[in-house]
Enzyme design. Structure first.
Site, short mmCIF file in Angstrom:
data_model
loop_
_atom_site.label_atom_id
_atom_site.label_comp_id
_atom_site.label_asym_id
_atom_site.label_seq_id
_atom_site.Cartn_x
_atom_site.Cartn_y
_atom_site.Cartn_z
N ASN A 1 7.15 -11.17 42.44
CA ASN A 1 7.87 -10.68 43.32
C ASN A 1 7.29 -10.37 44.36
O ASN A 1 6.43 -9.18 44.60
CB ASN A 1 8.90 -9.47 42.70
CG ASN A 1 9.86 -9.05 43.77
OD1 ASN A 1 9.92 -9.54 44.54
ND2 ASN A 1 10.42 -7.76 43.65
N LYS B 1 8.08 -9.51 47.34
CA LYS B 1 9.06 -8.43 48.25
C LYS B 1 8.75 -8.76 49.63
O LYS B 1 8.75 -9.99 50.04
CB LYS B 1 8.48 -6.74 47.85
CG LYS B 1 8.65 -6.86 46.38
CD LYS B 1 7.96 -5.25 46.08
CE LYS B 1 8.21 -5.20 44.49
NZ LYS B 1 7.99 -3.93 44.11
N HIS C 1 17.33 -5.40 41.67
CA HIS C 1 16.09 -4.57 41.62
C HIS C 1 16.30 -3.18 42.02
O HIS C 1 17.05 -2.96 42.65
CB HIS C 1 14.95 -5.34 42.57
CG HIS C 1 13.66 -5.16 42.56
ND1 HIS C 1 13.14 -3.84 43.04
CD2 HIS C 1 12.55 -5.39 41.77
CE1 HIS C 1 11.81 -3.56 42.67
NE2 HIS C 1 11.35 -4.65 41.98
N GLU D 1 14.74 -1.54 43.94
CA GLU D 1 14.73 -1.04 45.65
C GLU D 1 15.93 -1.49 46.17
O GLU D 1 16.34 -0.75 47.20
CB GLU D 1 13.47 -2.02 45.95
CG GLU D 1 12.22 -1.53 45.47
CD GLU D 1 11.00 -2.26 45.69
OE1 GLU D 1 9.72 -2.00 45.18
OE2 GLU D 1 11.22 -3.35 45.94
N GLU E 1 12.54 -2.42 34.31
CA GLU E 1 11.59 -1.91 35.25
C GLU E 1 11.86 -0.48 35.30
O GLU E 1 12.71 0.04 36.27
CB GLU E 1 11.42 -2.64 36.66
CG GLU E 1 11.29 -3.99 36.81
CD GLU E 1 10.99 -4.48 37.97
OE1 GLU E 1 9.91 -4.74 38.45
OE2 GLU E 1 11.83 -4.53 38.77
N GLY F 1 5.22 0.14 41.81
CA GLY F 1 4.33 0.28 42.87
C GLY F 1 3.42 1.71 42.61
O GLY F 1 2.83 2.10 43.73
N SER G 1 4.35 -2.07 37.78
CA SER G 1 2.81 -1.83 37.64
C SER G 1 2.43 -2.69 36.46
O SER G 1 1.30 -2.48 36.15
CB SER G 1 2.22 -0.66 37.72
OG SER G 1 2.75 0.20 38.91
#
Length: 290
Positions: free
Chosen positions: A36, A38, A119, A121, A191, A197, A237
């Site tokens: 991904n 991003k 996701h 985010e 996740e 991150g 991560s």
């Protein structure tokens, strides 16, 4: 950088050639590792990475590259490794007056196979609810595409002991949108939001507890066959240092990789999932609670 890529290719190939039968994890679905990217990268960077991906042996692993919408066509054109496919990072269901969005018909028109949906985010920064995520999953599957459906808890939810309640609620909404005959086109990505991150990562034991709980829920609420064959990725991560220990867990079937997928070490994440190249089941181009 080019020498570093070459070193990793040689190391990856040697690792596969020297694997013994005991390195394989029998009974696991075929591994799937997704990159991904991003909102990162450029045409130059994509070209550099795809050249490496094209030379990467991927026995036992399905690989997906999910660049930005702007770079989808470029990556698709450059990619020729038969184990690699291309995915989008998001899509809406309807066409129309939605400035800045890309709909699932447009994704399908580009012959892109996969779409990441839900996701964290998208959930936290753009307010996507379980209902919105479920609607997108249904829309993607209705077009014959495949979906990586994301779930995960925030740090306050984890600290409150609500990890399983949160991820099972999210999974339940997704499952309700999946037709019984479409589960072979669904991958679930767990996740933990607090690990994305941040450099933090769930321990293998913590991740396995959640993955096992997800699989048990699917067994009880969908079917034993779907549960046995469902691929559940770990994200948050995931990198070259922790991938092998995580993948050794029986219910972890691959990775959804963010930052590390933009670096040479992504080859080592793929290699870590390659240990199930002798698994009994394969799919067609299919932190623990407190």
């Amino acid at each position: 950088l080019k020498l570093q890529f070459l070193y990793l290719i040689v190391r990856y190939t040697f690792r596969h050639k020297t694997m013994s039968h005991r390195d394989c994890i029998p009974g696991k679905p075929r591994a799937i590792v997704a990159a991904n990217w991003k909102s990162n990268g450029s045409i130059e960077k994509a070209n550099e990475l795809i050249k490496v991906f094209n030379t990467c042996p991927t026995d036992g692993v399905d690989c997906v590259v999910c660049p930005s919408f702007l770079h989808l066509a470029v990556v698709k054109m450059l990619l020729n490794n038969p184990r690699f496919t291309v995915g989008a990072q998001n899509a809406i269901v309807k066409a129309g007056a939605f400035t800045g969005e890309v709909n699932v018909d447009q994704v399908a028109d580009l012959a892109v196979e996969w779409v990441i949906i839900g996701h964290s985010e998208r959930r936290t920064l753009y307010g996507e609810t379980d209902e919105v995520v479920a609607g997108k999953v249904a829309g993607v599957l209705a077009k014959g595409l495949k979906v990586i459906a994301c779930i995960g808890e925030t740090l306050p939810e984890r600290e409150a002991g609500a990890t399983m309640a949160v991820v099972l609620r999210q999974l339940g909404a997704i499952a309700a949108a999946v037709p019984q005959d479409a589960w072979d086109r669904v991958v679930v990505a767990y996740e933990p939001v607090w690990a994305i991150g941040t450099g933090k990562v769930a321990t293998p034991q913590q991740a396995q507890e959640v993955h096992a709980g997800l699989r048990e829920w699917v067994k009880a609420n969908v079917s034993a066959d779907v549960a046995a064959n469902l691929r559940i990725q770990y994200g948050g991560s995931a990198n070259a240092k922790n991938a092998a220990d995580l993948y050794a867990c029986p219910d972890i079937n691959g990775f959804l990789v963010g930052g590390a997928s933009l670096k040479p070490e992504f080859l080592e994440v793929i290699a870590a999932a390659g240990v199930d190249s002798g698994s009994k089941r394969s799919r067609p181009a299919s932190i623990g609670p407190q």
